[in-house]
Design a protein around this motif. Structure first.
Motif, PDB file in Angstrom:
ATOM      1  N   TYR A   4      73.173  74.182   3.029  1.00 39.58           N
ATOM      2  CA  TYR A   4      74.388  74.670   3.658  1.00 39.58           C
ATOM      3  C   TYR A   4      74.144  74.910   5.141  1.00 39.58           C
ATOM      4  N   THR A   5      75.182  74.690   5.924  1.00 39.86           N
ATOM      5  CA  THR A   5      75.082  74.979   7.344  1.00 39.86           C
ATOM      6  C   THR A   5      74.963  76.482   7.540  1.00 39.86           C
ATOM      7  N   GLN A   6      73.987  76.879   8.321  1.00 37.26           N
ATOM      8  CA  GLN A   6      73.855  78.285   8.675  1.00 37.26           C
ATOM      9  C   GLN A   6      74.414  78.460  10.082  1.00 37.26           C
ATOM     10  N   TRP A   7      75.114  79.556  10.294  1.00 36.94           N
ATOM     11  CA  TRP A   7      75.799  79.795  11.558  1.00 36.94           C
ATOM     12  C   TRP A   7      75.232  81.006  12.267  1.00 36.94           C
ATOM     13  N   GLU A   8      75.359  80.990  13.582  1.00 39.89           N
ATOM     14  CA  GLU A   8      75.140  82.205  14.355  1.00 39.89           C
ATOM     15  C   GLU A   8      76.475  82.512  15.027  1.00 39.89           C
ATOM     16  N   VAL A  54      85.635  85.668  19.373  1.00 36.14           N
ATOM     17  CA  VAL A  54      84.635  85.490  18.316  1.00 36.14           C
ATOM     18  C   VAL A  54      84.355  83.990  18.233  1.00 36.14           C
ATOM     19  N   ALA A  55      83.070  83.638  18.259  1.00 38.81           N
ATOM     20  CA  ALA A  55      82.703  82.220  18.235  1.00 38.81           C
ATOM     21  C   ALA A  55      81.515  82.012  17.296  1.00 38.81           C
ATOM     22  N   LYS A  56      81.326  80.753  16.918  1.00 35.36           N
ATOM     23  CA  LYS A  56      80.193  80.403  16.069  1.00 35.36           C
ATOM     24  C   LYS A  56      79.641  79.057  16.502  1.00 35.36           C
ATOM     25  N   ARG A  57      78.378  78.828  16.127  1.00 33.74           N
ATOM     26  CA  ARG A  57      77.747  77.514  16.302  1.00 33.74           C
ATOM     27  C   ARG A  57      76.669  77.388  15.243  1.00 33.74           C
ATOM     28  N   PRO A  58      76.342  76.144  14.869  1.00 35.95           N
ATOM     29  CA  PRO A  58      75.298  75.960  13.861  1.00 35.95           C
ATOM     30  C   PRO A  58      73.981  76.557  14.341  1.00 35.95           C
ATOM     31  N   LEU A  59      73.289  77.198  13.448  1.00 34.31           N
ATOM     32  CA  LEU A  59      71.988  77.782  13.742  1.00 34.31           C
ATOM     33  C   LEU A  59      70.965  76.654  13.775  1.00 34.31           C
ATOM     34  N   SER A  60      70.239  76.521  14.884  1.00 37.75           N
ATOM     35  CA  SER A  60      69.248  75.455  15.004  1.00 37.75           C
ATOM     36  C   SER A  60      68.063  75.730  14.088  1.00 37.75           C
ATOM     37  N   THR A  62      64.967  75.746  14.843  1.00 38.37           N
ATOM     38  CA  THR A  62      64.032  76.637  15.531  1.00 38.37           C
ATOM     39  C   THR A  62      64.499  78.089  15.407  1.00 38.37           C
ATOM     40  N   GLU A  63      65.772  78.342  15.684  1.00 40.58           N
ATOM     41  CA  GLU A  63      66.313  79.690  15.579  1.00 40.58           C
ATOM     42  C   GLU A  63      66.239  80.196  14.141  1.00 40.58           C
ATOM     43  N   ARG A  64      66.485  79.315  13.191  1.00 37.54           N
ATOM     44  CA  ARG A  64      66.437  79.699  11.779  1.00 37.54           C
ATOM     45  C   ARG A  64      65.032  80.175  11.416  1.00 37.54           C
ATOM     46  N   ARG A  65      64.012  79.433  11.896  1.00 42.36           N
ATOM     47  CA  ARG A  65      62.626  79.834  11.627  1.00 42.36           C
ATOM     48  C   ARG A  65      62.313  81.168  12.269  1.00 42.36           C
ATOM     49  N   LEU A  66      62.729  81.370  13.523  1.00 39.74           N
ATOM     50  CA  LEU A  66      62.448  82.612  14.237  1.00 39.74           C
ATOM     51  C   LEU A  66      63.106  83.811  13.548  1.00 39.74           C
ATOM     52  N   ARG A  67      64.291  83.636  13.010  1.00 39.44           N
ATOM     53  CA  ARG A  67      64.993  84.734  12.343  1.00 39.44           C
ATOM     54  C   ARG A  67      64.362  85.074  11.008  1.00 39.44           C
TER      55      ARG A  67
END
Length: 70
Positions: A4-8, A54-60, A62-67
């Protein structure tokens, strides 16, 4: 397995007690758009002349790993 797409998400209130100029909203949206953000809601909070975006974009990846790091 389906991935699934993860969002930030990003939320920011702009303007002043005297209101928010259309140009300021457009400038903010243009800047965010260049960074890959998609506005999903723009509203005026109760009893306020400001505007909340309010905005969103797909979580990259790299960002997913860092989180996920402790």
């Amino acid at each position: 397995m389906t991935e699934y797409t993860q969002w930030e998400y990003r939320v920011e209130t702009i303007g002043s007690a005297f209101g928010t100029k259309d140009e300021d909203i457009q400038d903010t949206l243009d800047e965010w758009g260049e960074e890959g953000w998609e506005a999903i809601n723009v509203y005026t909070p109760s009893n306020s002349a400001k505007v909340t975006i309010v905005a969103k974009r797909p979580l990259s990846r790299t960002e997913r790993r860092l989180r996920n790091l402790p």
